[in-house]
Scaffold this active site. Structure first.
Site, PDB file in Angstrom:
ATOM      1  N   GLU A 299       9.372  -6.212   0.249  1.00 33.39           N
ATOM      2  CA  GLU A 299       9.471  -6.427   1.916  1.00 33.39           C
ATOM      3  C   GLU A 299       8.742  -7.807   2.124  1.00 33.39           C
ATOM      4  O   GLU A 299       8.010  -8.066   3.057  1.00 33.39           O
ATOM      5  CB  GLU A 299       8.806  -5.658   2.703  1.00 33.39           C
ATOM      6  CG  GLU A 299       9.445  -4.229   2.618  1.00 33.39           C
ATOM      7  CD  GLU A 299       9.151  -3.066   3.807  1.00 33.39           C
ATOM      8  OE1 GLU A 299       8.017  -2.872   4.088  1.00 33.39           O
ATOM      9  OE2 GLU A 299      10.240  -2.128   4.038  1.00 33.39           O
ATOM     10  N   ASP A 378      11.952   6.204   2.894  1.00 36.65           N
ATOM     11  CA  ASP A 378      10.900   5.768   3.699  1.00 36.65           C
ATOM     12  C   ASP A 378      10.483   6.834   4.617  1.00 36.65           C
ATOM     13  O   ASP A 378      10.630   6.402   5.724  1.00 36.65           O
ATOM     14  CB  ASP A 378      11.226   4.452   4.285  1.00 36.65           C
ATOM     15  CG  ASP A 378      10.119   3.404   4.873  1.00 36.65           C
ATOM     16  OD1 ASP A 378       9.109   3.863   4.399  1.00 36.65           O
ATOM     17  OD2 ASP A 378      10.273   2.581   5.259  1.00 36.65           O
ATOM     18  N   GLU A 406       5.945   7.325  12.258  1.00 34.40           N
ATOM     19  CA  GLU A 406       6.670   6.172  12.409  1.00 34.40           C
ATOM     20  C   GLU A 406       8.242   6.694  12.567  1.00 34.40           C
ATOM     21  O   GLU A 406       8.975   6.394  13.626  1.00 34.40           O
ATOM     22  CB  GLU A 406       6.673   5.265  11.274  1.00 34.40           C
ATOM     23  CG  GLU A 406       7.875   3.989  11.206  1.00 34.40           C
ATOM     24  CD  GLU A 406       7.788   3.236   9.923  1.00 34.40           C
ATOM     25  OE1 GLU A 406       6.974   3.217   8.960  1.00 34.40           O
ATOM     26  OE2 GLU A 406       8.688   2.241   9.920  1.00 34.40           O
TER      27      GLU A 406
HETATM   28  O1  GCW Z   1       8.029   2.335   6.680  1.00 32.58           O
HETATM   29  C1  GCW Z   1       7.861   0.838   6.479  1.00 32.58           C
HETATM   30  C2  GCW Z   1       7.592   0.466   7.419  1.00 32.58           C
HETATM   31  C3  GCW Z   1       6.609  -1.090   7.381  1.00 32.58           C
HETATM   32  C4  GCW Z   1       5.605  -0.674   6.289  1.00 32.58           C
HETATM   33  C5  GCW Z   1       6.198  -0.247   5.003  1.00 32.58           C
HETATM   34  C6  GCW Z   1       5.388  -0.138   3.812  1.00 32.58           C
HETATM   35  C7  GCW Z   1       3.324  -1.754   6.332  1.00 32.58           C
HETATM   36  O2  GCW Z   1       8.475   0.266   8.540  1.00 32.58           O
HETATM   37  O3  GCW Z   1       6.078  -1.319   8.503  1.00 32.58           O
HETATM   38  O4  GCW Z   1       4.841  -1.826   6.021  1.00 32.58           O
HETATM   39  O5  GCW Z   1       6.966   0.886   5.180  1.00 32.58           O
HETATM   40  O6  GCW Z   1       5.112   1.060   3.600  1.00 32.58           O
HETATM   41  O7  GCW Z   1       4.879  -1.006   3.331  1.00 32.58           O
END
Ligand code: GCW
Length: 684
Positions: A299, A378, A406
């Site tokens: 990312e 995720d 989240e």
């Molecule tokens: O779940 C996602 C989140 C990001 C996060 C990423 C990760 C810290 O939306 O905000 O970044 O995973 O785990 O690195």
């Protein structure tokens, strides 16, 4: 000298350590035996409790009897110093203490005395909290010797806290409980008593490591490694009395960003030299520093790919400079293409971590831990267990879960995750035989923290149960989550009447499945509003670059991840699971749309069609949320008013949001499929 137990500011909730939880212990005569800083903590705790409830604490074994003996002994079962405790015969067994390690303890009770014997100071601290958990039960009858020790040495919380408030993500990325406990106005807080109290709460549920900054490392956080390490040292100082080691997230590009080097190539000598120097500085400031957490090539974060190096090269370079100091690098496996073209059906984000890391098994250094999210995507409400967790037998692997909610209601919805985590921990990657994830995760258990500076710590007071449950599962991964929840209830609400205990169980036990029912169906995931990830948006991520699609059309929905006709993800599992997931006929219902694209009329193993299942579960989910709200309302007279009100207010939002989810998801599928609800309910 006993430490002073941290005092919470007026209005801050004591969570699972209210003063009353210490009443049984505090009313007794206790001998604390041994020496060292954590024994001082135990001494401080007992002194505090005794002062409050009329008991007595003794440091030197003189005079008997004691109600409670808390002592550190050597591996031979002898107390740390010669004395006349007079009851060593009953310890006898040399082997037991030898196996306890630094964190284990023996608990027993005979002849009116309860004894906790540890071979290390940390063990004494955990033994003390064991006594607190047992309450009056610790002081009655006889108890044969029980040996307690954690399943894994690393039980960690990762904070995604930004030092400086981030323009989009705020102070705590994916944080739903206010600002950071550690950082304020761009620097470490001046007043750290609450951090110490946090450490105390964590020790009481068995957590022993905390990473204090976001894995997305921005400019301000990057400097914590070098010129701002004194701020980290102050935080570490506040956590240390409760046996917690501090870790730091670092950027792989640190040699460039901080050191002015032209490269961060892990095989470059000057880069390695720079890191060695930086690590030396860290350990000068924090001698018991735990290590680094690294999000690399993920990312947008920098990583070894830039230099044509592997992730083993990257992790091992950091492992090598940490090794002389007994530090560990936690290298995250969350590596995937986040700039995918949604038209490209050959790329499957679910495959990515396995494809990147499975071939590297055996290449990682002994103090490098591969930190793997529990599912391949995720932190969705339902995902299969990540195949990576079982695919690297020669690598130390840590399991990462998200306590911060989240994708599970952002601490506005009740969603107790104990049952989900238990399912993951009990999963056997090899099928019928072989170890479970709880045994395979030799690198530790990690949760993204759900805590902030909110007076209730977790925003939603009931979300405290997630944090507590995580800690206890990390200590004992095969523990029964419902028993852990009962422990949490008993500690948080000492002497709660049965009606309250039952009410809390009712609203928490099924809350994960309730949340699953009214959100994305059958394991398909996402359908959340882009960016902040709260509330429904069925197509919110359908045409995005993030690799998160459900492929609904007029005929059907779901992602074909079979080996025969799909992305091949199903084949990343060992035979038993690969075969089970490969066919829509054997695939478990709750994961059907994760693994298969099926027509709306496809009949599930439950006997229901997919579309009718979607309608039914969405109606049920809302009804269950309304029922939970009703049950909570019936507890108003039994819960402290502010606590009660905060939960009640969140239930209003949960029910509103659940309705929105229900109606958007149901309308979407009615419009796509044209198939009416078999029960004739209103769908818009
Ligand atoms: O779940 C996602 C989140 C990001 C996060 C990423 C990760 C810290 O939306 O905000 O970044 O995973 O785990 O690195």
């Amino acid at each position: 000298m006993p430490i002073t137990v941290p005092v919470l500011r007026e209005g801050v909730d004591p969570a699972w350590l209210p003063p009353d939880a210490f009443r049984p212990l505090g009313a007794r005569r206790t001998l604390v035996h041994g020496s060292g800083p954590l024994v001082d903590t135990v001494h401080g705790e007992v002194t505090y409790a005794s002062g409050r409830f009329g008991g007595e604490v003794v440091r030197d074994a003189s005079g008997t009897p004691y109600d409670l003996v808390l002592r550190v002994a050597d591996a031979a079962g002898n107390p740390a110093e010669a004395d006349d405790l007079g009851d060593l015969s009953n310890l006898g067994d040399v082997g037991v203490l030898g196996d306890l390690g630094d964190e284990g303890f023996v608990f027993e009770r005979s002849d009116g005395t309860t004894r906790v014997t540890a071979s290390g100071q940390r063990g004494l601290l955990y033994g003390l909290f064991h006594v607190v958990r047992l309450g009056e039960d610790a002081f009655h009858g006889t108890r044969n010797r029980e040996v307690h020790r954690p399943a894994t040495a690393l039980r960690m919380l990762d904070h995604w806290d930004n030092v400086a408030v981030h323009p989009v993500m705020g102070q705590v990325e994916r944080g739903y409980a206010g600002g950071s406990l550690f950082w304020q106005d761009g620097q470490a807080r001046g007043e750290l008593e609450r951090v110490q109290a946090y450490g105390r709460l964590l020790a009481a549920c068995g957590i022993n490591a905390v990473s204090v900054n976001n894995v997305n490392v921005h400019e301000a956080e990057a400097h914590l490694l070098t010129d701002r390490i004194d701020e980290v040292a102050r935080i570490a100082g506040a956590l240390r009395p409760y046996g917690i080691r501090t870790h730091l997230s670092v950027t792989f590009a640190a040699p460039i960003v901080l050191g002015g080097l032209s490269t961060a190539d892990p095989l470059d000598e000057s880069v390695r030299g720079w890191w060695a120097e930086a690590v030396h500085g860290v350990y000068s400031a924090i001698p018991d520093f735990g290590g680094f957490v690294v999000k690399a090539d993920s990312e947008g974060q920098p990583g070894p790919f830039t230099y044509g190096r592997s992730h083993a090269d990257g992790a091992n370079m950091l492992a090598c400079v940490l090794a002389p100091h007994d530090g560990t690098v936690h290298w995250r496996a969350f590596v995937y293409d986040h700039r995918q073209d949604w038209r490209d059906r050959s790329t499957d984000r679910a495959r990515a971590a396995y494809d990147h890391f499975a071939p590297l098994d055996g290449e990682f250094a002994a103090n490098a831990v591969l930190q793997v999210k529990h599912g391949p995507m995720d932190f969705q409400v339902r995902e299969p267990v990540s195949p990576v967790l079982g695919a690297l037998p020669r690598t130390r692997v840590a399991l990462e879960v998200q306590a911060t909610q989240e994708y599970t209601g952002q601490q506005r919805h009740v969603c107790w995750l104990g049952p989900m985590w238990s399912e993951v921990l009990r999963f056997r990657p090899d099928g019928e035989q072989g170890p479970v994830i709880g045994e395979l995760a030799s690198g530790g258990l990690v949760a993204v923290s759900n805590v902030g500076d909110d007076p209730f710590w977790t925003g939603h007071p009931l979300a405290q149960a997630n944090l507590y449950t995580f800690g206890r599962l990390a200590w004992q991964p095969d523990a029964d989550a419902r028993r852990i929840l009962d422990e949490w209830i008993a500690l948080t609400f000492p002497s709660a009447p049965e009606r309250l205990v039952e009410g809390l169980r009712t609203v928490l036990h099924g809350s994960w499945r309730t949340y699953e029912k009214y959100t994305a169906p059958l394991g398909v995931g996402f359908m959340v509003q882009p960016g902040h990830h709260y509330g429904p948006s069925v197509d919110g991520y359908e045409y995005s670059p993030w690799g998160t699609y459900h492929f609904a059309d007029r005929d059907g929905v779901g992602v074909d991840r079979s080996a025969a006709t799909g992305t091949g993800y199903a084949a990343q599992y060992a035979k038993a699971w690969a075969e089970l997931y490969e066919s829509p006929d054997s695939c478990p219902d709750e994961l059907l749309l994760f693994f298969h694209h099926v027509p709306y009329g496809h009949v599930l193993r439950s006997g229901e069609t997919v579309v009718q299942h979607i309608y039914d579960t969405h109606f049920e989910g809302v009804e269950e949320a309304e029922e939970a709200r009703r049950v909570w309302a019936g507890l108003a007279d039994l819960v402290e008013p502010a606590w009660y009100a905060r939960v009640a207010e969140r239930y209003e939002e949960q029910v509103r949001s659940a309705l929105e989810w229900r109606d958007q998801v149901n309308s979407y599928f009615l419009r796509k499929s044209g198939i009416p609800d078999g029960q004739g309910r209103t769908i818009y």
